[in-house]
Design an enzyme around this catalytic site. Sequence first.
Site, PDB file in Angstrom:
ATOM      1  N   LYS A 163       0.847  -1.184   0.000  1.00 66.11           N
ATOM      2  CA  LYS A 163       0.000   0.000   0.000  1.00 66.11           C
ATOM      3  C   LYS A 163       0.892   1.246   0.000  1.00 66.11           C
ATOM      4  O   LYS A 163       1.835   1.342   0.795  1.00 66.11           O
ATOM      5  CB  LYS A 163      -0.901   0.014   1.236  1.00 66.11           C
ATOM      6  CG  LYS A 163      -1.884  -1.152   1.310  1.00 66.11           C
ATOM      7  CD  LYS A 163      -3.012  -1.000   0.307  1.00 66.11           C
ATOM      8  CE  LYS A 163      -4.048  -2.098   0.480  1.00 66.11           C
ATOM      9  NZ  LYS A 163      -5.201  -1.920  -0.429  1.00 66.11           N
ATOM     10  N   ASP A 188      -0.420  -0.442  -4.503  1.00 70.28           N
ATOM     11  CA  ASP A 188      -1.843  -0.084  -4.485  1.00 70.28           C
ATOM     12  C   ASP A 188      -1.993   1.265  -3.795  1.00 70.28           C
ATOM     13  O   ASP A 188      -1.622   1.424  -2.636  1.00 70.28           O
ATOM     14  CB  ASP A 188      -2.627  -1.161  -3.732  1.00 70.28           C
ATOM     15  CG  ASP A 188      -4.132  -0.916  -3.761  1.00 70.28           C
ATOM     16  OD1 ASP A 188      -4.578   0.036  -4.429  1.00 70.28           O
ATOM     17  OD2 ASP A 188      -4.864  -1.686  -3.113  1.00 70.28           O
ATOM     18  N   GLU A 213      -1.886   0.262  -8.775  1.00 70.18           N
ATOM     19  CA  GLU A 213      -3.327   0.045  -8.698  1.00 70.18           C
ATOM     20  C   GLU A 213      -4.049   1.296  -8.208  1.00 70.18           C
ATOM     21  O   GLU A 213      -3.672   1.876  -7.189  1.00 70.18           O
ATOM     22  CB  GLU A 213      -3.609  -1.137  -7.755  1.00 70.18           C
ATOM     23  CG  GLU A 213      -5.065  -1.555  -7.702  1.00 70.18           C
ATOM     24  CD  GLU A 213      -5.277  -2.750  -6.788  1.00 70.18           C
ATOM     25  OE1 GLU A 213      -6.429  -3.154  -6.603  1.00 70.18           O
ATOM     26  OE2 GLU A 213      -4.277  -3.285  -6.249  1.00 70.18           O
ATOM     27  N   ASP A 238      -9.256  -0.663 -10.023  1.00 68.54           N
ATOM     28  CA  ASP A 238      -9.952  -1.462  -9.017  1.00 68.54           C
ATOM     29  C   ASP A 238     -11.293  -0.798  -8.713  1.00 68.54           C
ATOM     30  O   ASP A 238     -12.316  -1.123  -9.312  1.00 68.54           O
ATOM     31  CB  ASP A 238      -9.071  -1.569  -7.769  1.00 68.54           C
ATOM     32  CG  ASP A 238      -9.727  -2.274  -6.591  1.00 68.54           C
ATOM     33  OD1 ASP A 238     -10.853  -2.772  -6.742  1.00 68.54           O
ATOM     34  OD2 ASP A 238      -9.122  -2.327  -5.505  1.00 68.54           O
ATOM     35  N   LYS A 262     -13.130  -8.017  -8.542  1.00 66.42           N
ATOM     36  CA  LYS A 262     -13.608  -8.485  -7.240  1.00 66.42           C
ATOM     37  C   LYS A 262     -15.081  -8.818  -7.377  1.00 66.42           C
ATOM     38  O   LYS A 262     -15.883  -7.985  -7.826  1.00 66.42           O
ATOM     39  CB  LYS A 262     -13.417  -7.413  -6.166  1.00 66.42           C
ATOM     40  CG  LYS A 262     -11.957  -7.134  -5.835  1.00 66.42           C
ATOM     41  CD  LYS A 262     -11.818  -6.010  -4.829  1.00 66.42           C
ATOM     42  CE  LYS A 262     -10.344  -5.751  -4.498  1.00 66.42           C
ATOM     43  NZ  LYS A 262     -10.168  -4.543  -3.674  1.00 66.42           N
TER      44      LYS A 262
END
Length: 370
Positions: A163, A188, A213, A238, A262
């Site tokens: 992250k 991300d 991301e 995402d 997802k």
Amino acid sequence: MNIQSVKLSVIKMPLKKPFYTHLETIKERESIIVEVHGHDGFEGYGEGVAFSSPWYTEETVKTSYHLLKDFLIPLIQRFSIKHPSEAFSLFSAFRRNHMAKAALEMALWDLQAKREGKPLSQLLGGGTKKIPSGVVIATSSLKEAITQIEAYLEKGYRRVKIKISPDNDLKFVSELRKRFPTLDLMADANSAYTVDDIDRLKALDEYGLLMIEQPLGNDDIIEHALVQKQLKTPICLDESIVSFEDAKKAIELGSCRVINIKIGRVGGIGQAIKIHDFCNTNKVPVWCGGMIEYGISRAHNIALASLPGFTIPGDISASNRYWEEDIITPEIKVEHGEIHLPSNPGIGVNLNRKRLKEVTCSQELFSFHK
């Protein structure tokens, strides 16, 4: 689909370690477990992956429960469907609330696979016997990140995601690349940047990241296209991809070179497959994202990730990544960086009733008339 009843269980469990992002730090996970019971004795399981607060999407555990109890379950009572592929169209009577819809639809897919005597992966069109596994490192400490990565590499994980935000990006990425020069590393951002940060994002190009991301706004497609044109590193979308239409627009505009799928975010397995198929046709690689979920959702992710377009290891780690004891049996295991797909019908795992009872906060049963 010959349904006898639906049971909703709200569960809560502490994580083994806090999960840190610049948006939220999660120390315990609340979720909804959906059980669909058929008159023929078969059971299907799904999982609602909304969080307790609306930091990732606008949905929460409470709003998902409301949708399931007051709208979606009555809907499938009133209008019988013959196959889970019909669920998304039926649920479209109500706008968005994709995680609530996915929770119930997942259970219907599991039920259908068990009735047909097939592993869910086979029912969905998957052909592989094992999938590569990736892992997420979510900590504000660089030292802790290094320690965790070393431990996960020893366990064989194939890809690591960290992250990042403007507060830590270059510091983290440069040091991790120095320590792990050949690691498949991705970052991300969870929408931590704006187009004004383009030079900062371009500076990450030299570190050979698999992808960055969701660097920009959680609902943006246009500005991502502008930034992707200036970056060597692929952008992965995402949060921006909540529908098939979003995926189609993003690919046509050049907003990304990779898409994270997802099940909960896009409204169910049916929509996830539709996005996968479109990306595969257009040679855009996809991978399966994680939601700090329990074993039920994780098992569904494994089945989905067996489809041919999932060429990048997903955020599908072992049950013991987050939990001292999961709510399923057998628990998900990673062996030499891979997860073997179950060969038994459905999602391949059962509910650990003893553990489920221990972590259940509330439960409600909805009976159908035959």
